[in-house]
Design a protein around this motif. Structure first.
Motif, PDB file in Angstrom:
ATOM      1  N   GLU A  67       1.268  -0.575  -0.246  1.00  0.00           N
ATOM      2  CA  GLU A  67      -0.423  -0.461   0.096  1.00  0.00           C
ATOM      3  C   GLU A  67       1.170   1.444  -0.407  1.00  0.00           C
ATOM      4  O   GLU A  67       0.838   1.908  -1.085  1.00  0.00           O
ATOM      5  CB  GLU A  67      -0.728  -0.425   0.845  1.00  0.00           C
ATOM      6  CG  GLU A  67      -1.835  -1.011   1.419  1.00  0.00           C
ATOM      7  CD  GLU A  67      -3.141  -0.463   0.027  1.00  0.00           C
ATOM      8  OE1 GLU A  67      -3.409   0.089  -0.092  1.00  0.00           O
ATOM      9  OE2 GLU A  67      -3.603  -2.126  -0.337  1.00  0.00           O
ATOM     10  N   ASP A 105      -7.577  -3.475   6.165  1.00  0.00           N
ATOM     11  CA  ASP A 105      -8.766  -2.052   6.890  1.00  0.00           C
ATOM     12  C   ASP A 105      -6.992  -0.824   6.942  1.00  0.00           C
ATOM     13  O   ASP A 105      -7.618  -0.216   7.169  1.00  0.00           O
ATOM     14  CB  ASP A 105      -9.307  -2.148   7.027  1.00  0.00           C
ATOM     15  CG  ASP A 105     -10.929  -2.853   6.625  1.00  0.00           C
ATOM     16  OD1 ASP A 105     -10.436  -2.916   5.546  1.00  0.00           O
ATOM     17  OD2 ASP A 105     -10.995  -3.280   7.277  1.00  0.00           O
ATOM     18  N   ILE A 106      -6.679  -1.649   8.280  1.00  0.00           N
ATOM     19  CA  ILE A 106      -5.812  -0.300   9.157  1.00  0.00           C
ATOM     20  C   ILE A 106      -4.619  -0.095   8.218  1.00  0.00           C
ATOM     21  O   ILE A 106      -4.235   1.315   8.472  1.00  0.00           O
ATOM     22  CB  ILE A 106      -4.487  -1.216  10.153  1.00  0.00           C
ATOM     23  CG1 ILE A 106      -5.929  -1.171  11.079  1.00  0.00           C
ATOM     24  CG2 ILE A 106      -4.118  -0.553  10.653  1.00  0.00           C
ATOM     25  CD1 ILE A 106      -5.224  -2.688  11.873  1.00  0.00           C
ATOM     26  N   GLU A 108      -4.700  -0.004   4.648  1.00  0.00           N
ATOM     27  CA  GLU A 108      -5.540   1.053   3.861  1.00  0.00           C
ATOM     28  C   GLU A 108      -5.579   2.540   4.334  1.00  0.00           C
ATOM     29  O   GLU A 108      -5.491   3.942   4.179  1.00  0.00           O
ATOM     30  CB  GLU A 108      -6.628   0.668   3.424  1.00  0.00           C
ATOM     31  CG  GLU A 108      -6.004  -0.753   2.434  1.00  0.00           C
ATOM     32  CD  GLU A 108      -7.480  -0.813   1.474  1.00  0.00           C
ATOM     33  OE1 GLU A 108      -8.767  -0.591   2.649  1.00  0.00           O
ATOM     34  OE2 GLU A 108      -7.647  -1.587   1.585  1.00  0.00           O
ATOM     35  N   SER A 109      -5.964   2.410   5.895  1.00  0.00           N
ATOM     36  CA  SER A 109      -6.160   4.157   6.607  1.00  0.00           C
ATOM     37  C   SER A 109      -4.319   5.181   6.823  1.00  0.00           C
ATOM     38  O   SER A 109      -5.234   5.530   6.513  1.00  0.00           O
ATOM     39  CB  SER A 109      -6.870   3.548   7.775  1.00  0.00           C
ATOM     40  OG  SER A 109      -7.387   4.500   8.520  1.00  0.00           O
ATOM     41  N   SER A 112      -3.869   5.969   3.372  1.00  0.00           N
ATOM     42  CA  SER A 112      -4.564   7.187   3.104  1.00  0.00           C
ATOM     43  C   SER A 112      -3.878   8.532   4.297  1.00  0.00           C
ATOM     44  O   SER A 112      -4.050   9.932   3.344  1.00  0.00           O
ATOM     45  CB  SER A 112      -6.141   6.875   3.109  1.00  0.00           C
ATOM     46  OG  SER A 112      -6.695   6.001   4.230  1.00  0.00           O
ATOM     47  N   GLU A 113      -4.011   8.545   4.897  1.00  0.00           N
ATOM     48  CA  GLU A 113      -4.228   9.325   5.844  1.00  0.00           C
ATOM     49  C   GLU A 113      -2.665  10.345   5.863  1.00  0.00           C
ATOM     50  O   GLU A 113      -1.982  11.318   5.565  1.00  0.00           O
ATOM     51  CB  GLU A 113      -4.166   9.492   7.835  1.00  0.00           C
ATOM     52  CG  GLU A 113      -5.401   8.816   8.267  1.00  0.00           C
ATOM     53  CD  GLU A 113      -6.314  10.161   7.789  1.00  0.00           C
ATOM     54  OE1 GLU A 113      -5.193  11.143   8.428  1.00  0.00           O
ATOM     55  OE2 GLU A 113      -7.025   9.772   7.672  1.00  0.00           O
ATOM     56  N   GLN A 116      -3.058  12.084   1.900  1.00  0.00           N
ATOM     57  CA  GLN A 116      -3.402  13.364   3.230  1.00  0.00           C
ATOM     58  C   GLN A 116      -3.143  14.526   3.982  1.00  0.00           C
ATOM     59  O   GLN A 116      -2.680  15.817   3.281  1.00  0.00           O
ATOM     60  CB  GLN A 116      -4.589  13.297   4.336  1.00  0.00           C
ATOM     61  CG  GLN A 116      -6.384  12.722   3.771  1.00  0.00           C
ATOM     62  CD  GLN A 116      -7.116  12.164   4.286  1.00  0.00           C
ATOM     63  OE1 GLN A 116      -6.566  12.545   5.415  1.00  0.00           O
ATOM     64  NE2 GLN A 116      -8.544  12.042   3.617  1.00  0.00           N
ATOM     65  N   LEU A 129      -6.118   8.143  14.367  1.00  0.00           N
ATOM     66  CA  LEU A 129      -6.272   6.749  13.353  1.00  0.00           C
ATOM     67  C   LEU A 129      -7.155   6.080  14.261  1.00  0.00           C
ATOM     68  O   LEU A 129      -7.994   5.084  13.666  1.00  0.00           O
ATOM     69  CB  LEU A 129      -5.092   6.232  12.706  1.00  0.00           C
ATOM     70  CG  LEU A 129      -4.357   6.858  12.384  1.00  0.00           C
ATOM     71  CD1 LEU A 129      -3.274   6.271  11.621  1.00  0.00           C
ATOM     72  CD2 LEU A 129      -5.346   7.245  10.682  1.00  0.00           C
ATOM     73  N   SER A 132     -10.869   6.782  14.121  1.00  0.00           N
ATOM     74  CA  SER A 132     -11.754   6.813  12.550  1.00  0.00           C
ATOM     75  C   SER A 132     -13.312   6.667  12.982  1.00  0.00           C
ATOM     76  O   SER A 132     -12.401   5.238  13.303  1.00  0.00           O
ATOM     77  CB  SER A 132     -10.267   6.517  12.072  1.00  0.00           C
ATOM     78  OG  SER A 132     -11.270   5.934  10.502  1.00  0.00           O
ATOM     79  N   LEU A 134     -13.383   4.784  10.289  1.00  0.00           N
ATOM     80  CA  LEU A 134     -13.455   3.483   9.336  1.00  0.00           C
ATOM     81  C   LEU A 134     -13.755   2.189  10.245  1.00  0.00           C
ATOM     82  O   LEU A 134     -13.873   1.529  10.320  1.00  0.00           O
ATOM     83  CB  LEU A 134     -12.731   3.689   8.634  1.00  0.00           C
ATOM     84  CG  LEU A 134     -12.184   2.428   8.158  1.00  0.00           C
ATOM     85  CD1 LEU A 134     -12.457   1.722   6.666  1.00  0.00           C
ATOM     86  CD2 LEU A 134     -10.827   2.953   7.007  1.00  0.00           C
ATOM     87  N   PHE A 135     -13.472   2.786  11.698  1.00  0.00           N
ATOM     88  CA  PHE A 135     -12.585   1.371  12.427  1.00  0.00           C
ATOM     89  C   PHE A 135     -14.114   1.505  13.409  1.00  0.00           C
ATOM     90  O   PHE A 135     -14.058   0.674  14.672  1.00  0.00           O
ATOM     91  CB  PHE A 135     -12.186   2.003  13.563  1.00  0.00           C
ATOM     92  CG  PHE A 135     -10.593   1.557  12.338  1.00  0.00           C
ATOM     93  CD1 PHE A 135     -10.383   0.741  11.127  1.00  0.00           C
ATOM     94  CD2 PHE A 135      -8.945   2.281  12.332  1.00  0.00           C
ATOM     95  CE1 PHE A 135      -9.208   0.929  10.900  1.00  0.00           C
ATOM     96  CE2 PHE A 135      -8.660   2.899  11.746  1.00  0.00           C
ATOM     97  CZ  PHE A 135      -7.695   1.287  10.095  1.00  0.00           C
TER      98      PHE A 135
END
Length: 179
Positions: A67, A105-106, A108-109, A112-113, A116, A129, A132, A134-135
């Motif tokens: 990633e 998922d972790i 990707e998060s 993505s952060e 950003q 995080l 978030s 998402l979690f």
């Protein structure tokens, strides 16, 4: 790393980044030296020991590295340093979130952060995080259950709180039972 229980030498000698991941990194223009690969592997094992975790495979690490490599904001020359910081962040978040949340998922998060924040991994906080949306796992009040007749029931913890003045199931008062 925990000073009382240092990592055994055999764990430090075992390789943890598979060749498929190294090839995937190369396809994104990241060419790690053997020393950098060894540093990443050692850093991962130190993080595992520090967070008192045990992993049977390196799937989470591989997903994180791939990633990171696929993001456009990380310079290939700085990849090893950013990856070490990301590994530390990964295990801090992994400890803070529910076990049902996948490593993917972790990873990707985190990536993505980083995107950003324009590649500034030092600006990321593991607690931010982990909290978030998402979690966020559904609370008991949000969990739905469906029976065979497709009737949907919602668990609401407030329905089960003790209140001696609450009305009964059919609306009757509790003090009616005492008379």
């Amino acid at each position: 790393m925990n000073a009382l229980f240092p990592l055994p030498r055999i764990l430090l000698k075992q390789g943890s980044i598979p060749s498929q991941t190294i090839d995937a990194l190369r396809s994104h223009g990241i060419d790690l030296s053997p020393t950098q690969v060894l540093q990443l592997e050692t850093h991962r094992k130190e993080q595992l020991a520090e967070h008192e975790r045990f992993e049977f495979d390196t799937w989470g690490l591989c997903v994180l590295l791939e990633e990171l490599a696929s993001s456009e904001t990380i310079c290939p020359n700085e990849f090893a340093d950013v990856a070490q910081s990301a590994i530390t962040l990964f295990y801090e978040v992994r400890d803070a979130v529910d076990h049902a949340i996948s490593d993917e998922d972790i990873a990707e998060s985190i990536v993505s952060e980083i995107v950003q924040k324009q590649g500034c991994i030092e600006c990321l906080d593991s607690y931010e995080l982990a909290s978030s949306p998402l979690f966020k796992q559904p609370s008991l009040a949000e969990e739905l259950m469906q029976d065979a007749a497709e009737m949907t029931y919602c668990w609401n913890s407030e329905d089960w709180e003790y209140d001696e003045y609450a009305s009964g199931w059919d609306g009757e008062a509790w003090e009616d039972d005492c008379e």
